[in-house]
Design an enzyme around this catalytic site. Structure first.
Site, PDB file in Angstrom:
ATOM      1  N   LYS A  64       1.985  24.957  21.939  1.00 54.69           N
ATOM      2  CA  LYS A  64       2.490  23.589  21.778  1.00 54.69           C
ATOM      3  C   LYS A  64       1.973  22.709  22.905  1.00 54.69           C
ATOM      4  O   LYS A  64       1.956  23.116  24.078  1.00 54.69           O
ATOM      5  CB  LYS A  64       4.021  23.607  21.765  1.00 54.69           C
ATOM      6  N   SER A  91      10.305  19.343  17.193  1.00 55.38           N
ATOM      7  CA  SER A  91       9.043  18.739  17.574  1.00 55.38           C
ATOM      8  C   SER A  91       7.851  19.693  17.548  1.00 55.38           C
ATOM      9  O   SER A  91       6.699  19.274  17.691  1.00 55.38           O
ATOM     10  CB  SER A  91       9.178  18.142  18.993  1.00 55.38           C
ATOM     11  N   SER A 122      13.910  22.198  18.070  1.00 55.25           N
ATOM     12  CA  SER A 122      12.479  21.980  17.917  1.00 55.25           C
ATOM     13  C   SER A 122      11.680  23.230  17.561  1.00 55.25           C
ATOM     14  O   SER A 122      10.511  23.118  17.200  1.00 55.25           O
ATOM     15  CB  SER A 122      11.901  21.339  19.185  1.00 55.25           C
TER      16      SER A 122
END
Length: 477
Positions: A86, A161, A185
């Site tokens: 990420k 996210s 997330s």
């Protein structure tokens, strides 16, 4: 050509555990495996899963892994495995943007501690995955780098996210990816993309080198995978605990459920959830229905207040902690219109929570873990189960509200209410795919939580649950 295509399909379909074992045995080279995954990434470019992808760099690292094996050197636990990371987690070899324009050229000087541990065990950083800008939200509708698309329906979000990590794993671009979770997330994308996702006990994995919205309170790095065994492999690599998962059984396992977490669900989510509970019951699990203590029902209010109050200072910390010569105002002036409006509405003065409310929520947070522990002990349960989200994945561009049963419900309630429990309580939360919606065939996930420190036990139980649920209707399984 057909044989080549079949081999590539077989390689990209391997679990991380099987891929590493094959590369260690020499059944497949790290170079061939990396080439297959990179080819898949190219085929699935429409997903927009990556902010940064450098094929030549990945291929060279794979060739180096093959040379290491050929020379007889000791091989790491993740030998030759390309792992997407990420883009809120620092990597020395790749820029780290946190999904925002002002940081598009930021090059960290060192890997985040968790990334270092993965690389030390032979993993190859495959690239940096796209995300919700500033990690602030549940959609991954990024206005700077473009929206991430859900592999099951390109018109819809993959969740956020950590949406890019989820899309990459679901589309078989990689079997395992690094993600991070403040208030869902990891677990929202796991549910939306038909994956297994683990938010570990708070602090089980090091968070140093990852951009965070709070000051060591809620943010936690974790992983997304297509099976529980790969989450266990990730857990072993990061923690050094290589104890095999227990061979457990669902017979007699007491699973707690509560009406609070079952209310206000999309009909498809409710159907999949109740059908899954029935299958677990048929497999011998004991479903224990009981109300939770009132404090547990306030987990979202508590966690959201803390996050919203600390978010702006969190952005300032990430700039100062990484020696980035920008002020918060300079960075924020460049954010997308949508995320800028949202942050101003909920996390900046005069709209952020008051200091007194924040202090009160900090006090109440201290009681959540003891409330959870007391609930588990009172009812003799080993886990609690509930839908990870109340709604199916919304369409790209849809922000703020989602329709459930003819009513418009805020994203906060639809995607934050249930995921807040493990975040506020610091307890491990494991999302597993349980089935799909009737018409669109969109994935639906269930979250299972356990007491803090019981991560390996939760993974052991999760593997048995995974074997029972087996949502074969999911396209990318």
């Amino acid at each position: 050509m057909k044989n080549v295509d079949e081999r590539s399909t077989a390689l990209m379909s391997l679990s991380a555990t099987d891929a590493v074992a094959a590369m260690k045995r020499g059944d497949v080279s790290a170079e061939a495996y990396a080439a297959a995954l990179l080819a898949r990434a190219s085929q699935q470019a429409a997903l927009n899963a990556f902010v940064t992808l450098a094929p030549a760099q990945v291929m060279q690292a794979a060739r180096d892994a093959d040379l290491k094996r050929a020379s007889g050197q000791a091989l790491g636990v993740l030998h030759g495995l390309p792992v997407p990371v990420k883009d809120s987690v620092n990597t020395r070899a790749f820029r780290t943007t946190n999904g925002t324009r002002a940081l598009r050229d930021f090059q960290p000087q060192a890997d985040a501690e968790l990334v270092r541990r993965l690389v030390d065990e032979g993993a190859i950083v495959m690239g940096k995955t796209n995300l919700t800008e500033l990690s602030f939200g549940w959609t991954s509708n990024n206005e700077t780098f473009g929206a991430v698309r859900n592999p099951y329906d390109l018109r819809r979000v993959p969740g956020g996210s950590s949406g890019g990590s989820a899309a990459a794993v679901a589309a078989r671009i990689a079997p395992l990816a690094v993600a991070a979770d403040t208030l869902g997330s990891i677990r929202v994308p796991a549910s939306f993309c038909g994956l297994a996702g683990l938010r570990p006990t708070f602090g089980r994995y090091p968070n140093e080198g990852a951009f965070a919205l709070t000051d060591q309170k809620l943010d936690q790095i974790g992983a997304l995978a297509r099976c529980v065994d790969d989450l266990a492999l990730f857990d072993s690599t990061v923690t050094g605990d290589h104890t095999p998962l227990d061979t457990t059984t669902l017979a007699g396992a007491r699973i707690g459920v509560c009406p609070f977490y079952e209310s206000g669900l999309d009909p498809d989510v409710a159907r999949v959830y109740h059908e899954a509970l029935a299958r677990l019951s048929d497999a011998g699990a004991v479903i224990v229905r009981a109300d939770v203590p009132p404090l547990m029902t306030r987990a979202f209010e508590i966690a959201a207040t803390i996050m919203l109050y600390e978010a702006a200072s969190g952005f300032e910390r990430l700039l100062a902690g990484n020696d980035i010569p920008l002020t918060f105002d300079e960075m924020f002036a460049q954010v997308g219109e949508g995320i800028g409006t949202l942050v101003r509405q909920v996390a900046l003065p005069p709209n952020r929570p008051t200091h007194d409310t924040y202090v009160e929520m900090l006090k109440q947070r201290k009681g959540i873990e003891s409330s959870i522990r007391g609930h588990f002990e009172q009812h003799g349960i080993v886990t609690m189960a509930f839908p990870a989200t109340a709604a199916l994945p919304p369409f790209i561009g849809q922000e703020g509200e989602v329709e459930i049963n003819g009513e418009m419900i805020s994203f906060f309630d639809a995607f934050g209410r249930n995921t807040a429990l493990s975040a506020a309580g610091g307890i491990p939360g494991l999302v597993l795919p349980a089935g799909s919606s009737s018409a669109e065939r969109l994935p639906v996930g269930i979250e299972f939580v356990a007491l803090p420190g019981h991560d390996r036990a939760l993974l052991s139980l999760g593997r048995e649950i995974e074997n029972v649920l087996k949502p074969a209707t999911l396209l990318f399984r």
